[in-house]
Design an enzyme around this catalytic site. Structure first.
Site, short mmCIF file in Angstrom:
data_model
loop_
_atom_site.label_atom_id
_atom_site.label_comp_id
_atom_site.label_asym_id
_atom_site.label_seq_id
_atom_site.Cartn_x
_atom_site.Cartn_y
_atom_site.Cartn_z
N ARG A 1 0.84 -1.19 0.00
CA ARG A 1 0.00 0.00 0.00
C ARG A 1 0.89 1.26 0.00
O ARG A 1 1.69 1.44 0.91
CB ARG A 1 -0.89 0.01 1.25
CG ARG A 1 -1.69 1.26 1.35
CD ARG A 1 -2.52 1.41 2.61
NE ARG A 1 -3.03 2.78 2.60
CZ ARG A 1 -3.24 3.53 3.66
NH1 ARG A 1 -3.04 3.06 4.88
NH2 ARG A 1 -3.67 4.75 3.54
N HIS B 1 -3.19 10.95 0.55
CA HIS B 1 -2.66 10.76 1.91
C HIS B 1 -2.11 12.11 2.38
O HIS B 1 -0.94 12.26 2.68
CB HIS B 1 -1.60 9.66 1.92
CG HIS B 1 -1.37 9.01 3.26
ND1 HIS B 1 -1.47 7.66 3.48
CD2 HIS B 1 -1.05 9.54 4.46
CE1 HIS B 1 -1.20 7.37 4.74
NE2 HIS B 1 -0.94 8.50 5.36
N GLU C 1 -7.65 8.30 6.11
CA GLU C 1 -8.03 8.91 7.38
C GLU C 1 -8.61 10.32 7.26
O GLU C 1 -8.02 11.30 7.76
CB GLU C 1 -6.81 8.94 8.33
CG GLU C 1 -6.28 7.56 8.64
CD GLU C 1 -5.14 7.57 9.66
OE1 GLU C 1 -4.65 8.66 9.99
OE2 GLU C 1 -4.75 6.47 10.10
N ASN D 1 -7.64 1.56 9.85
CA ASN D 1 -6.33 1.85 10.43
C ASN D 1 -6.51 1.84 11.94
O ASN D 1 -7.29 2.62 12.48
CB ASN D 1 -5.82 3.24 10.02
CG ASN D 1 -5.49 3.34 8.54
OD1 ASN D 1 -5.63 2.38 7.79
ND2 ASN D 1 -5.05 4.52 8.13
N TYR E 1 -4.64 1.96 15.77
CA TYR E 1 -3.45 2.15 16.62
C TYR E 1 -3.76 1.87 18.09
O TYR E 1 -3.21 0.94 18.66
CB TYR E 1 -2.85 3.55 16.41
CG TYR E 1 -2.15 3.60 15.05
CD1 TYR E 1 -0.86 3.13 14.90
CD2 TYR E 1 -2.82 4.04 13.90
CE1 TYR E 1 -0.23 3.11 13.65
CE2 TYR E 1 -2.19 4.02 12.66
CZ TYR E 1 -0.91 3.55 12.54
OH TYR E 1 -0.29 3.52 11.31
N GLU F 1 -3.68 -0.15 8.20
CA GLU F 1 -2.51 0.29 8.97
C GLU F 1 -2.60 -0.27 10.37
O GLU F 1 -3.67 -0.28 10.98
CB GLU F 1 -2.45 1.82 9.10
CG GLU F 1 -1.91 2.56 7.91
CD GLU F 1 -1.83 4.07 8.14
OE1 GLU F 1 -1.54 4.51 9.27
OE2 GLU F 1 -2.07 4.81 7.17
C1 GAL Z 1 -1.59 7.26 10.50
C2 GAL Z 1 -1.16 7.85 9.17
C3 GAL Z 1 0.20 7.45 8.74
C4 GAL Z 1 1.21 7.34 9.87
C5 GAL Z 1 0.64 6.62 11.06
C6 GAL Z 1 1.54 6.58 12.28
O1 GAL Z 1 -2.53 8.08 11.10
O2 GAL Z 1 -2.07 7.47 8.16
O3 GAL Z 1 0.60 8.33 7.73
O4 GAL Z 1 1.74 8.56 10.16
O5 GAL Z 1 -0.57 7.19 11.44
O6 GAL Z 1 1.39 7.73 13.03
#
Ligand code: GAL
Length: 466
Positions: free
Chosen positions: A88, A132, A177, A298, A300, A370
């Site tokens: 990607r 992006h 995002e 995505n 985290y 992600e």
């Molecule tokens: C996401 C973003 C990425 C990268 C990642 C880690 O929000 O799409 O570009 O920066 O976080 O912070």
């Protein structure tokens, strides 16, 4: 222990995914390419933003980044050896249409042509993100995503790229995002273009969604298949059971999670937010909810949200305004990455559950577009990069993902963020998310232990998959 024989206690029992599961890595143009003034590329909002004092924590920019523009062959070779099925990456809009509308830059299209051919030659499926965050500066000067016209210019650009690459690209992502762009770039000012409009940024959400819908249609007309979007979503945990905290958490969840996926998947805005949106919203919603082939998540970490209080909070390096209608207290009791983000693999399974509960049959198959972590580990005296914490992070999240799939989540692929260490937006180069270490002086690429771990994991799937 030599490279490629990474022992990991976390590697037992064996992780097993379906035989046709897609294994990928992610990057984005401004974060890795560099070459910002080469071959006719126009200026993007991020070039401008990085040039403004105080915007980027280490005063850096993506002007050279990981020099991928010149080293893409080496990077594709790294991916081929890694064994990923998919890569990607994003296309820099200012390389294709340098002023955002009007003339097309053939050299820009040629670069991505070469990259796509190199990937196909290596047996890797290109997964293209169209936007992006690097908007052509002239469009920003005309209002950027506050201006409805930007949605139409985005669709024009999507058509140009689609016509050129649809025959060789397996999957498409319109926007990365949109929530982060609305909030960080236009409401809070932490990302380019650095506007601080607060709730005045809401039209940015609508225009991105409209641009998305128009781009889906333009891509399909150009023959593109497998079109999705990458949304950043995470469980929102109220700070306490009090009515105030729950109310603030509900508001935050609507603004951050559902404001984007409800229009896409249900064709309506949540909780009356439609009234805050500009334009013929009902007609726009029909375009916005053009069916998707798949949905990108995505993930985290979850977020803890409470009622507002006067305390000063930081999100990453950025000081949040004190007048927000919520507070973001820290989540305690979990390990943290070097970016100070809590490591909570179960949050991924929880988010997948929340999506299923909210959307049921309207939820398309999912790809985790992600997931990854920042750890600063660099080469030791022997040149090895031992990043055991990243291995544990990935292992934990893949186990949570496997569990969620066992419970019914229809997930077809997983893309770790990121292939390479790169320019981490306002946080500059200190945060390293890569499976591959970059020495920013020599531009040497050194695969980290996590790279070999991921390679072994992908290889092991080929042997009698689940
Ligand atoms: C996401 C973003 C990425 C990268 C990642 C880690 O929000 O799409 O570009 O920066 O976080 O912070």
């Amino acid at each position: 222990m030599g490279q490629g024989q990474i022992e990991s206690s976390t590697n037992t029992p064996q992780l097993r995914f379906p035989a046709d599961f897609r294994w990928g890595v992610s990057t984005s143009a401004y974060q890795i390419e560099g070459a910002v003034t080469e071959d006719g590329r126009g200026t993007s909002t991020w070039d401008t933003f990085c040039g403004e004092p105080g915007r980027i924590i280490d005063g850096s920019s993506g002007a050279r980044a990981a020099d991928h523009y010149h080293r893409y062959r080496e990077d594709v070779a790294l991916m081929r050896d890694l064994g990923v099925t998919d890569y990607r990456f994003s296309i820099a809009w200012p390389r294709i249409v340098p002023t955002g509308s009007g003339a097309v830059n053939p050299a820009g299209l040629e670069f991505y042509d070469r990259l796509v051919d190199e990937l196909n030659g290596a047996g890797i499926n290109p997964v293209v993100t169209l936007f992006h965050w690097d908007l052509p500066q002239p469009l920003e000067d005309a209002g950027g995503w506050l201006n409805r016209d930007t949605a139409y210019r985005f669709a024009d650009y999507a058509a140009i790229v689609g016509e050129r690459l649809a025959d060789r690209v397996g999957m498409w992502i319109t926007l990365n995002e949109p929530m982060v762009l609305t909030n960080f770039a236009y409401a809070l000012g932490a990302h380019a273009p650095g506007r601080t409009l607060g709730v005045g940024a809401l039209p940015v959400a609508h225009h991105q969604l409209l641009g998305h819908g128009l781009a889906v249609q333009a891509l399909r007309s150009a023959g593109a298949r497998q079109i999705g979007i990458a949304n950043n979503q995470a469980p929102v945990w109220p700070a306490s059971d009090s009515a105030e905290d729950r109310g603030a958490a509900g508001f935050y969840e609507t603004l951050v999670n559902w404001l984007y996926s409800d229009p896409l998947l249900l064709g309506r805005y949540p909780d009356g937010l439609e009234a805050a949106m500009p334009g013929p919203v009902e007609d726009d919603l029909k375009i916005i909810s053009t069916p998707l082939d798949w949905y990108g998540l995505n993930y985290y970490n979850p977020v803890r949200v409470g009622a507002p209080n006067a305390q000063v909070r930081h999100v990453d390096s950025f000081e949040m305004p004190s007048d927000l209608p919520f507070d973001l207290p820290e989540i305690e009791g979990y390990p943290r990455t070097d970016f100070d983000w809590p490591v909570i693999p179960d949050g991924l399974a929880e988010m997948l559950r929340l999506l299923r509960e909210r959307y049921g049959d309207a939820l398309p198959p999912i790809h985790i577009t992600e997931n990854g972590c920042s750890y600063a580990d660099g080469p030791d005296a022997t040149g090895r990069v031992s990043d055991q914490r990243r291995i544990e992070f990935l292992d934990g999240h893949l186990r949570a993902l496997r569990q969620a799939m066992d419970e019914g989540a229809d997930v077809r692929g997983y893309f770790t963020w990121s292939l390479l260490d790169n320019f981490e937006w306002a946080a500059g180069y200190a945060q390293r998310f890569g499976l591959v270490h970059i020495d920013y002086d020599s531009m040497a690429r050194t695969p980290k232990d996590s790279y070999f771990w991921y390679r072994d994991l992908i290889r092991s799937q080929a042997v009698g998959g689940a």
